[in-house]
Write an enzyme that holds these catalytic residues in place. Structure first.
Site, PDB file in Angstrom:
ATOM      1  N   ASP A  33       0.843  -1.190   0.000  1.00  0.00           N
ATOM      2  CA  ASP A  33       0.000   0.000   0.000  1.00  0.00           C
ATOM      3  C   ASP A  33       0.884   1.248   0.000  1.00  0.00           C
ATOM      4  OD1 ASP A  33      -3.205   0.514   0.937  1.00  0.00           O
ATOM      5  OD2 ASP A  33      -1.822   2.206   1.141  1.00  0.00           O
ATOM      6  N   ILE A  34       0.468   2.249  -0.751  1.00  0.00           N
ATOM      7  CA  ILE A  34       1.260   3.477  -0.883  1.00  0.00           C
ATOM      8  C   ILE A  34       1.237   4.306   0.414  1.00  0.00           C
ATOM      9  CG2 ILE A  34      -0.512   5.080  -1.754  1.00  0.00           C
ATOM     10  CD1 ILE A  34       1.508   5.798  -4.001  1.00  0.00           C
ATOM     11  N   ASN A  90     -12.879  -3.280   2.281  1.00  0.00           N
ATOM     12  CA  ASN A  90     -13.842  -2.186   2.365  1.00  0.00           C
ATOM     13  C   ASN A  90     -14.742  -2.221   1.139  1.00  0.00           C
ATOM     14  OD1 ASN A  90     -12.639  -1.244   4.740  1.00  0.00           O
ATOM     15  ND2 ASN A  90     -11.188   0.020   3.620  1.00  0.00           N
ATOM     16  N   GLN A  97     -14.796   2.471   1.001  1.00  0.00           N
ATOM     17  CA  GLN A  97     -13.961   1.998  -0.113  1.00  0.00           C
ATOM     18  C   GLN A  97     -13.573   3.193  -0.960  1.00  0.00           C
ATOM     19  OE1 GLN A  97     -15.845  -0.848  -2.745  1.00  0.00           O
ATOM     20  NE2 GLN A  97     -13.962  -1.179  -3.909  1.00  0.00           N
ATOM     21  N   HIS A 103     -10.160  -5.160  -3.420  1.00  0.00           N
ATOM     22  CA  HIS A 103      -8.834  -5.401  -2.826  1.00  0.00           C
ATOM     23  C   HIS A 103      -8.977  -5.858  -1.383  1.00  0.00           C
ATOM     24  CE1 HIS A 103      -9.857  -1.121  -2.499  1.00  0.00           C
ATOM     25  NE2 HIS A 103      -9.281  -1.134  -1.313  1.00  0.00           N
ATOM     26  N   LEU A 104      -8.088  -6.765  -1.019  1.00  0.00           N
ATOM     27  CA  LEU A 104      -8.006  -7.261   0.354  1.00  0.00           C
ATOM     28  C   LEU A 104      -6.797  -6.585   1.012  1.00  0.00           C
ATOM     29  CD1 LEU A 104      -8.834  -9.454   2.525  1.00  0.00           C
ATOM     30  CD2 LEU A 104      -7.077 -10.903   1.481  1.00  0.00           C
ATOM     31  N   HIS A 105      -7.049  -5.877   2.119  1.00  0.00           N
ATOM     32  CA  HIS A 105      -5.942  -5.302   2.888  1.00  0.00           C
ATOM     33  C   HIS A 105      -5.344  -6.380   3.789  1.00  0.00           C
ATOM     34  CE1 HIS A 105      -6.754  -0.863   2.370  1.00  0.00           C
ATOM     35  NE2 HIS A 105      -7.956  -1.313   2.070  1.00  0.00           N
TER      36      HIS A 105
HETATM   37  P1  5GP Z   1      -9.743   1.429   0.326  1.00  0.00           P
HETATM   38  O1  5GP Z   1     -10.021   2.620   1.191  1.00  0.00           O
HETATM   39  O2  5GP Z   1     -10.352   1.589  -1.041  1.00  0.00           O
HETATM   40  O3  5GP Z   1     -10.094   0.134   0.995  1.00  0.00           O
HETATM   41  O4  5GP Z   1      -8.170   1.357   0.181  1.00  0.00           O
HETATM   42  C1  5GP Z   1      -7.469   1.785  -0.934  1.00  0.00           C
HETATM   43  C2  5GP Z   1      -6.006   1.693  -0.580  1.00  0.00           C
HETATM   44  O5  5GP Z   1      -5.262   1.853  -1.760  1.00  0.00           O
HETATM   45  C3  5GP Z   1      -5.548   2.792   0.392  1.00  0.00           C
HETATM   46  O6  5GP Z   1      -5.000   2.177   1.565  1.00  0.00           O
HETATM   47  C4  5GP Z   1      -4.512   3.575  -0.400  1.00  0.00           C
HETATM   48  O7  5GP Z   1      -3.409   3.997   0.368  1.00  0.00           O
HETATM   49  C5  5GP Z   1      -4.102   2.589  -1.486  1.00  0.00           C
HETATM   50  N1  5GP Z   1      -3.693   3.215  -2.738  1.00  0.00           N
HETATM   51  C6  5GP Z   1      -4.363   4.182  -3.409  1.00  0.00           C
HETATM   52  N2  5GP Z   1      -3.700   4.507  -4.536  1.00  0.00           N
HETATM   53  C7  5GP Z   1      -2.595   3.724  -4.579  1.00  0.00           C
HETATM   54  C8  5GP Z   1      -1.525   3.603  -5.523  1.00  0.00           C
HETATM   55  O8  5GP Z   1      -1.443   4.279  -6.546  1.00  0.00           O
HETATM   56  N3  5GP Z   1      -0.564   2.683  -5.243  1.00  0.00           N
HETATM   57  C9  5GP Z   1      -0.601   1.908  -4.108  1.00  0.00           C
HETATM   58  N4  5GP Z   1       0.404   1.043  -3.929  1.00  0.00           N
HETATM   59  N5  5GP Z   1      -1.604   1.997  -3.213  1.00  0.00           N
HETATM   60  C10 5GP Z   1      -2.590   2.891  -3.444  1.00  0.00           C
END
Ligand code: 5GP
Ligand code: ZN
Length: 116
Positions: A33-34, A90, A97, A103-105
């Protein structure tokens, strides 16, 4: 395999946006994750564009989802997690989300964590 040209995670799958990979096979990609919440925080995604868990069914996606979840402990161990980890997906607006590609964290490593 379906892709959405405007989807950030489809761009990562296509290599148009760089990522630090932790896993790859024909149908899944894992990458850090970034904005990590913890010492280890990576995401496991299907390579095909599936917007969210709302777009899955037991008939079509049980195998894919089971593989994603059951890969988590092996990959977490490979990333140095030794004392437990969290896994979550999420879904939708109230589920917070942010990226509309399933995606699975997987989050772990020594506490304290920034979030979670
Ligand atoms: P969500 O809130 O949709 O469950 O999580 C999305 C996740 O994707 C966040 O934790 C965010 O930091 C990560 N993310 C968003 N854009 C990028 C990206 O360009 N590269 C990477 N590696 N992670 C990303
Ligand atoms: Zn996508």
């Amino acid at each position: 395999m379906s892709h959405d040209p405007d989807c950030i995670f489809c761009k990562i799958v296509a290599g148009k946006i760089p990522s630090r990979k932790v896993y790859e096979d024909d149908e899944l990609l894992g990458f850090h994750d970034i904005a990590p919440w913890a010492p280890v925080h990576f995401l496991l995604i299907p390579k095909q564009h599936i917007a969210s868990l709302y777009d899955t069914t037991p008939e079509q996606h049980a195998g894919l989802l089971g593989k994603m979840l059951s890969l988590a402990p092996k990959l977490a161990l490979e990333q140095g997690v030794v004392n437990g980890f969290r896994t979550f997906v999420n879904t939708g607006e109230d589920g917070r989300q942010e990226v509309p590609h399933l995606h699975l964290h997987v989050i772990g490593g020594p506490r304290p964590w920034a979030k979670g």
